[in-house]
Design a protein around this motif. Structure first.
Motif, PDB file in Angstrom:
ATOM      1  N   GLU A   1       0.666  -1.253   0.107  1.00  0.00           N
ATOM      2  CA  GLU A   1      -0.110   0.036   0.122  1.00  0.00           C
ATOM      3  C   GLU A   1       1.004   1.390   0.015  1.00  0.00           C
ATOM      4  OE1 GLU A   1      -3.332   2.609  -0.165  1.00  0.00           O
ATOM      5  OE2 GLU A   1      -3.028   0.643  -0.542  1.00  0.00           O
TER       6      GLU A   1
ATOM      7  N   ARG B   1       2.226   1.733  -3.379  1.00  0.00           N
ATOM      8  CA  ARG B   1       0.850   2.425  -4.358  1.00  0.00           C
ATOM      9  C   ARG B   1       1.016   3.924  -4.105  1.00  0.00           C
ATOM     10  NH1 ARG B   1      -4.508   3.314  -4.753  1.00  0.00           N
ATOM     11  NH2 ARG B   1      -4.632   3.193  -2.129  1.00  0.00           N
ATOM     12  N   ARG B   2       0.779   4.276  -2.858  1.00  0.00           N
ATOM     13  CA  ARG B   2       0.668   5.746  -2.419  1.00  0.00           C
ATOM     14  C   ARG B   2       2.002   6.520  -3.122  1.00  0.00           C
ATOM     15  NH1 ARG B   2      -2.773   6.072   2.983  1.00  0.00           N
ATOM     16  NH2 ARG B   2      -4.179   4.438   2.766  1.00  0.00           N
TER      17      ARG B   2
ATOM     18  N   THR C   1      -5.704  14.267   4.032  1.00  0.00           N
ATOM     19  CA  THR C   1      -6.795  13.298   3.415  1.00  0.00           C
ATOM     20  C   THR C   1      -8.013  14.236   2.925  1.00  0.00           C
ATOM     21  OG1 THR C   1      -7.439  12.900   5.699  1.00  0.00           O
ATOM     22  CG2 THR C   1      -5.970  11.190   4.621  1.00  0.00           C
TER      23      THR C   1
ATOM     24  N   PHE D   1     -13.696  11.804  -4.410  1.00  0.00           N
ATOM     25  CA  PHE D   1     -12.693  10.716  -4.388  1.00  0.00           C
ATOM     26  C   PHE D   1     -12.937   9.440  -3.583  1.00  0.00           C
ATOM     27  CE2 PHE D   1     -10.377  14.707  -5.103  1.00  0.00           C
ATOM     28  CZ  PHE D   1      -9.491  14.310  -6.160  1.00  0.00           C
ATOM     29  N   SER D   2     -13.022   8.418  -4.354  1.00  0.00           N
ATOM     30  CA  SER D   2     -13.491   7.049  -3.603  1.00  0.00           C
ATOM     31  C   SER D   2     -12.386   6.505  -3.000  1.00  0.00           C
ATOM     32  CB  SER D   2     -14.111   6.266  -4.621  1.00  0.00           C
ATOM     33  OG  SER D   2     -13.074   5.796  -5.636  1.00  0.00           O
ATOM     34  N   ASP D   3     -11.146   6.826  -3.250  1.00  0.00           N
ATOM     35  CA  ASP D   3      -9.667   6.494  -2.808  1.00  0.00           C
ATOM     36  C   ASP D   3      -9.038   7.347  -2.027  1.00  0.00           C
ATOM     37  OD1 ASP D   3      -7.304   5.241  -2.118  1.00  0.00           O
ATOM     38  OD2 ASP D   3      -6.608   5.090  -4.495  1.00  0.00           O
ATOM     39  N   PRO D   4      -8.906   7.260  -0.657  1.00  0.00           N
ATOM     40  CA  PRO D   4      -8.292   8.417   0.171  1.00  0.00           C
ATOM     41  C   PRO D   4      -7.035   8.642  -0.499  1.00  0.00           C
ATOM     42  CG  PRO D   4      -9.680   6.756   1.382  1.00  0.00           C
ATOM     43  CD  PRO D   4      -9.712   6.351   0.056  1.00  0.00           C
ATOM     44  N   ALA D   5      -6.242   7.779  -0.750  1.00  0.00           N
ATOM     45  CA  ALA D   5      -4.795   7.976  -1.216  1.00  0.00           C
ATOM     46  C   ALA D   5      -4.851   8.898  -2.554  1.00  0.00           C
ATOM     47  CB  ALA D   5      -4.130   6.544  -1.549  1.00  0.00           C
ATOM     48  N   ALA D   6      -5.979   8.820  -3.290  1.00  0.00           N
ATOM     49  CA  ALA D   6      -6.023   9.441  -4.561  1.00  0.00           C
ATOM     50  C   ALA D   6      -5.883  10.911  -4.286  1.00  0.00           C
ATOM     51  CB  ALA D   6      -7.058   9.053  -5.451  1.00  0.00           C
TER      52      ALA D   6
END
Length: 297
Positions: A25, A28-29, A110, A145-150
């Motif tokens: 993860e 990925r981030r 975030t 944003f559905s992905d917090p990392a995005a």
């Protein structure tokens, strides 16, 4: 890479080193932020060599019941207002019935999360109308944003000048909604760094500020503001910039104090996170409310 972008990158690596993110993860981030695979792997290895003990965790359910200010918090509402260059800005707004002042709440990396919305309500509950600007408004807002990392990656790609302009527009909106009152700013983590950036960019609307464990990127304080700087004793990464921040405050000749929460780590005030420390959070809240009572009203 700007200081705030570097801060986000290092925070991801630190979260991995402390066991809060898996290696996969974290990679990925970091990739979303534009780091190549070899650079990201090297960063994770370097941070892991400096961290050997993972912090204790607290369940969010237990944390929420003990969070300072929650019992008397008022509800927040979603609003929009006109920002720089005609852009529409989104925000959370919590109004005190008889405001003693106004507080700009600046979110973490975030985005405008339920935690930040809660903080606006906590301030309203003790008499300070509060506004939290969504710094992802131009991208459709944090909720898009559905992905917090995005969401974090999008913040990492945003120029610092846009943050300053949007936050100054937020202060103008806050002043419009709380006429005749003094204004303060409270930012957390990434938002703490943005609080320092406001102070070094020149923001005369501010009478007081309370940055929480935010990195100080250097520069002179260009506004006459009373600053309570909040740090965590275990947060060595951010604490490394504390001497420079204290020197800048001393050189500016503004009222200032530093509070270092013993036994607490980065993000200790966030009652939805794994580093939440109720004892440190309670003491920090007491000091912040005392500070604003002294310098806002």
């Amino acid at each position: 890479m700007t200081p705030l972008q570097r801060y986000i990158v290092e925070e991801i690596a630190t979260d991995h080193a402390e066991g809060l993110l898996s290696r996969r993860e974290a990679l990925r981030r970091l990739g979303l932020l534009g780091l190549g695979a070899s650079a990201a792997a090297a960063l994770l290895a370097a941070c892991s060599s400096d961290k050997t003990v993972a912090p204790a965790t607290t369940s969010s359910a237990a944390a929420s019941s003990a969070a300072p200010g929650v019992a008397g918090a008022l509800p927040s509402t979603s609003i929009t207002f006109s920002g720089p260059d005609g852009r529409t800005l989104q925000a959370a707004w919590a109004e005190a019935p008889k405001p003693r002042g106004g507080v700009l709440v600046i979110h973490e990396n975030t985005g405008l999360t339920p935690f930040i919305r809660s903080v606006t309500g906590r301030f309203a509950g003790i008499g300070y109308s509060a506004l939290a600007v969504d710094l992802l408004s131009e991208e459709g807002g944090t909720a898009s944003f559905s992905d917090p990392a995005a969401a974090t990656a999008a913040l990492g790609r945003t120029p610092q000048d846009r943050f300053v302009a949007d936050l100054q527009a937020g202060l103008a909106e806050l002043a419009r909604r709380t006429p005749g009152n003094k204004l303060g700013a409270t930012g957390f983590c990434f938002g703490g760094g943005l609080t320092w950036l406001l102070l070094t960019s020149g923001t005369p609307q501010l009478a007081a500020a309370t940055p929480f464990y935010g990195p100080f990127a250097g520069g002179e304080i260009h506004t006459n503001v009373a600053v309570l700087a909040v740090y965590a004793a275990l947060d060595t990464r951010v604490d490394a910039s504390r001497p420079q921040a204290e020197q800048a405050l001393a050189q500016a000749g503004v009222p200032h104090e530093t509070f270092v929460a013993a036994g607490a780590d980065h993000a200790f005030f966030n009652d939805t996170g794994q580093r939440y420390n109720p004892t440190a959070a309670g003491e920090a809240w007491r000091r912040v409310t005392d500070w604003y009572a002294r310098y806002l009203g």
